[in-house]
Design an enzyme around this catalytic site. Structure first.
Site, PDB file in Angstrom:
ATOM      1  N   LYS A  54      20.077 -15.554 -50.925  1.00  7.85           N
ATOM      2  CA  LYS A  54      19.572 -14.837 -49.756  1.00  7.85           C
ATOM      3  C   LYS A  54      19.203 -13.416 -50.166  1.00  7.85           C
ATOM      4  CE  LYS A  54      21.109 -13.332 -45.190  1.00  7.85           C
ATOM      5  NZ  LYS A  54      22.277 -13.170 -44.324  1.00  7.85           N
TER       6      LYS A  54
ATOM      7  N   GLU B 125      24.765 -14.258 -49.527  1.00  9.31           N
ATOM      8  CA  GLU B 125      25.424 -15.004 -48.443  1.00  9.31           C
ATOM      9  C   GLU B 125      24.977 -16.461 -48.327  1.00  9.31           C
ATOM     10  OE1 GLU B 125      24.687 -12.433 -45.052  1.00  9.31           O
ATOM     11  OE2 GLU B 125      26.775 -11.764 -45.152  1.00  9.31           O
TER      12      GLU B 125
ATOM     13  N   TRP C 110      29.978  -3.655 -45.633  1.00 16.66           N
ATOM     14  CA  TRP C 110      29.937  -3.077 -46.986  1.00 16.66           C
ATOM     15  C   TRP C 110      28.678  -2.240 -47.184  1.00 16.66           C
ATOM     16  CZ3 TRP C 110      27.208  -5.362 -51.635  1.00 16.66           C
ATOM     17  CH2 TRP C 110      26.147  -6.203 -51.265  1.00 16.66           C
ATOM     18  N   ASP C 111      27.728  -2.420 -46.272  1.00 14.28           N
ATOM     19  CA  ASP C 111      26.484  -1.653 -46.304  1.00 14.28           C
ATOM     20  C   ASP C 111      26.780  -0.161 -46.473  1.00 14.28           C
ATOM     21  OD1 ASP C 111      26.234  -4.149 -45.028  1.00 14.28           O
ATOM     22  OD2 ASP C 111      24.457  -3.558 -43.913  1.00 14.28           O
TER      23      ASP C 111
HETATM   24  O1  IFM Z   1      26.171  -6.773 -44.884  1.00 11.85           O
HETATM   25  C1  IFM Z   1      24.978  -7.427 -44.647  1.00 11.85           C
HETATM   26  C2  IFM Z   1      24.955  -8.694 -45.477  1.00 11.85           C
HETATM   27  O2  IFM Z   1      25.038  -8.411 -46.837  1.00 11.85           O
HETATM   28  C3  IFM Z   1      23.695  -9.466 -45.196  1.00 11.85           C
HETATM   29  N1  IFM Z   1      23.626  -9.778 -43.798  1.00 11.85           N
HETATM   30  C4  IFM Z   1      23.601  -8.586 -42.953  1.00 11.85           C
HETATM   31  C5  IFM Z   1      24.834  -7.731 -43.190  1.00 11.85           C
HETATM   32  C6  IFM Z   1      24.748  -6.462 -42.342  1.00 11.85           C
HETATM   33  O3  IFM Z   1      23.652  -5.685 -42.743  1.00 11.85           O
END
Ligand code: IFM
Length: 744
Positions: free
Chosen positions: A592, A481, A351-352
């Protein structure tokens, strides 16, 4: 070059990987880590080519393979191999010039007493010609006489345990070195070619060409020379290379079976290109790339004035990396969580892209933004399959995506079945792109189908509570997360609501304005019978409301979870998950990363300032910002709330993730965070937003910034925006002159 250069001053073995990532070069087609010419144990010498995913045997997923390397140069002086230690090196500096993409290294090496050599290297990955790289190395004898041995070429083989290639072989013909390798499962042929020349330069400037011997082998093809130099003489090496694969759309490289046809087949394709390249020469090729960077900066630079040198460098660093990481030349590809700078997250897309990086492309380079969204369109069949296999309808985008037909590539089933918001994020990306560009053509060809199919997924995923006549979304992981099994995560529910609303609106609009597209999609997706379900869900979906303290609950239970002292985790001294292993940490009031803040940023018009302020003050102390996606989102929200000092402090945290040595970037740069840095500057401090379909610019500059200037695309017009502490000036550079802007 003030505020354009990222530097490493002094050789630091421990940070070899960090610098390889942050000084990574590329052009969206390929990424080449800034590995030193000589080998170090910790080094990760990667050349990654976008979209060339191959199945990993060890994990149930695909990843980008490590292609043959063209940057290694092996040097020996009087039989001593170049390997820097604190004792034998002086005046070391490595730098990446963001303005022209050139990576340079210089130092003085003293292999033994009485022998001192000046080493200089530079390399570029062409921004103009996506297959091309160039490298120069000069070794000057500063003291003594030296017997030098130099080796340079193409290194292949199973480096770093990379299991992806078969049928590897080096070749040489007419001075061209070539290395071919085929990925194991996806059967992509890579052909890497190089031509090198070496010469001796005397103190008086006279040059003598040196014969290079080429040796093709299975694991590599190297050219080498041996010379004895006197004080003042220089050994120079120049090399031009090309990388091509059978995935490329622009190269007629058929996926021939190399072992069957042999080297003639390979050379037939790339030989001519290499000859042309070599005839044109290093200097002109480099000039072409330099020009391309210059043009890019003329259009995309964000100029900050004030006491803000490091901020200025940081936003340019972000734009540089957003450029080199994004494979926008090919709509079958997307941006990985580490760009093309490392194998972190296997090169997968999250989703980044839609929430953190797409905004940069939409405002600055809408054609590229469209390509990134077309990737989601081309992945629709995979998303449909995932929905079906999970017992749902429509299209369910996977948490991690790779090649368009790879399907769900997330190696962790837990995340991909619960981090559902990615499906609504993709729909949001379509909405955002459309509202800023008004690209109806995209909507007709791709956008509407994405919106309809994602809405249908939500229709089948929502849970009906007959006793209350409402729909809920239960058992998800939202952006945060650390919080699992969440019911009615506000971010997920609001974005789902928007997804359903968009599907209803676009169904009506298509029907009225584009009946042919409507008929086509109606026949395919039966929109007529779907729409009543969308309306029902839109009207009855639970949308969490702020409580009496103006705090918007992250989900049904977050506000009531038990608390612990988070100070050491917030200071980054310890990882929370070590002290509170899974599943304990998921049942604590700790985040997080930003969650509700992201919602406020995406749909700001739905929430009052009071709710945003109270929620910011409430949630931030519970956030350990372990994800690099967190600080930038918090910073922007703080800027929106007028909390300038807080916004700047959070921005500095985000700015320093890759740029400082405090955090590691060993597995690659933090792509989303870099998108976030650009967003902090333009959308946060300068206050530019697409807000409910309107352009809004309400600045909140930090105290140390006097002014910021940048260019933006808004519905067919290029705007030049200059923001000061108390003024917004907008010039229409091109396109329709009348642009409505909300400034208060
Ligand atoms: O998409 C992110 C997630 O929100 C947090 N952990 C890393 C992923 C990839 O950057």
């Amino acid at each position: 070059m003030k505020n354009w250069v990222v530097r490493e001053s002094g050789f630091q073995k421990n940070y070899v990987r960090k610098y390889e990532s942050i000084m990574c070069q590329g052009n969206g087609y390929m990424g080449v880590r800034a590995a030193t010419e000589e080998k170090y144990e910790r080094s990760v010498r990667y050349t990654l080519v976008a979209g060339t995913f191959d199945q990993m045997e060890s994990e149930n997923t695909t990843e980008l393979p490590n292609a043959a390397d063209t940057t290694a140069v092996f040097l020996k002086a009087d039989g001593i191999p170049l390997e820097l230690t604190q004792e034998n090196v002086k005046d070391y500096e490595r730098s990446l010039n963001l303005y022209n993409g050139l990576l340079q290294r210089r130092f003085v090496w003293e292999p033994q007493k009485g022998l001192r050599l000046g080493f200089y290297s530079e390399r570029f990955v062409s921004l103009k010609e996506r297959h091309v790289l160039g490298q120069r190395v000069t070794i000057k004898v500063l003291e003594g006489n030296a017997a030098l041995e130099l080796q340079s070429g193409i290194l292949g083989g199973k480096r770093y345990g990379d299991p992806h290639f078969t049928a590897m072989q080096g070749y040489a013909q007419d001075g061209i070195m070539q290395y071919a390798e085929i990925t194991h499962e996806s059967e992509i042929t890579f052909v890497t070619s190089a031509v090198a020349k070496a010469w001796i330069k005397n103190g008086d400037g006279k040059e003598t060409v040196i014969e290079m011997a080429i040796q093709p082998e299975k694991e590599q093809v190297m050219s080498s020379c041996q010379v004895t130099l006197e004080e003042g003489q220089e050994l120079c090496l120049e090399k031009l290379c090309r990388v091509a694969t059978t995935r490329d759309k622009d190269i007629e490289l058929e996926n021939e079976n190399i072992s069957k046809y042999g080297r003639d087949v390979l050379l037939r394709y790339e030989k001519e290109e290499m000859q042309k390249l070599w005839e044109r020469g290093y200097e002109k090729t480099w000039e072409g790339s330099k020009e391309a960077w210059k043009k890019l900066w003329e259009e995309k630079d964000v100029k900050i004035s004030g006491d803000a040198d490091y901020d200025q460098l940081a936003v340019r660093f972000a734009i540089y990396h957003l450029t080199v990481m994004a494979p926008v030349h090919d709509n079958r590809m997307n941006i990985g969580a580490k760009g093309l700078s490392g194998k972190g997250y296997f090169g997968h897309t999250f989703w980044d892209t839609e929430i953190y990086m797409l905004p940069y492309f939409v405002w600055e380079d809408p054609k590229s933004a469209r390509s990134l969204l077309e990737y989601r369109f081309l992945s629709l069949d995979s998303a449909r399959k995932k929905a079906q296999e999970s017992g749902y309808e429509g299209a369910m985008y996977p948490w991690e995506a790779a090649w368009i037909t790879d399907g769900d590539t997330c190696p962790k089933p837990h995340f991909t079945q619960y981090e559902l918001h990615v499906t609504a994020d993709v729909a949001y990306g379509v909405y955002y792109y459309y509202e800023i560009t008004h690209d109806v053509d995209f909507m007709r060809k791709c956008g509407c189908e994405i919106i309809f199919e994602t809405a249908q997924f939500w229709k089948s995923r929502l849970e009906y509570r007959p006793e209350k006549d409402i729909y809920e979304i239960c058992n998800v992981i939202g952006p945060d997360e650390f919080t699992h099994e969440a019911d009615n995560n506000a971010y997920t529910n609001y974005l789902t609501h928007l997804n359903l609303k968009l599907a209803i609106e676009w169904k009506e609009r298509l029907e009225k304005e584009f009946p042919e597209d409507y008929a086509r999609l109606n026949q395919k997706l039966d929109l007529e019978s779907r729409v009543s379900d969308w309306v029902d869900r839109r009207d009855k979906l639970v949308l969490p409301k702020a409580n009496e303290d103006n705090i918007l609950p992250q989900d049904d239970t977050y506000l009531t979870l038990p608390e612990i002292d988070l100070s050491i985790y917030r200071r980054g001294e310890k990882k929370l998950r070590v002290d509170y292993p899974y599943p304990t940490y998921t049942r604590l009031k700790v985040s997080k990363q930003a969650d509700v803040m992201n919602l406020f940023l995406l749909l700001e018009e739905l929430f009052t300032d009071e709710v945003k302020r109270a929620s910011l003050a409430y949630y931030e102390p519970y956030c350990v910002h372990e994800s690099s996606l967190s600080l930038c989102a918090y910073s922007m929200l703080a800027a929106d709330c007028g909390e300038k000092a807080k916004a700047y402090e959070l921005f500095v945290g985000a700015r320093d993730i890759d740029l400082s040595l405090k955090k590691d970037s060993d597995h690659g740069i933090h792509a989303a965070s870099l998108g976030g840095i650009w967003q902090c500057c333009v959308l946060g401090f300068a206050g530019v937003r697409m807000c409910g379909g309107k352009l809004r610019i309400i600045p909140n500059l930090p105290d140390n910034w006097d002014q910021v200037t940048f260019r933006l695309w808004w519905r067919g017009s290029w705007l030049e925006v200059t923001v000061t502490k108390d003024d917004v000036d907008v010039k229409v550079l091109q396109g329709p002159k009348h642009v409505e802007i909300i400034t208060k």
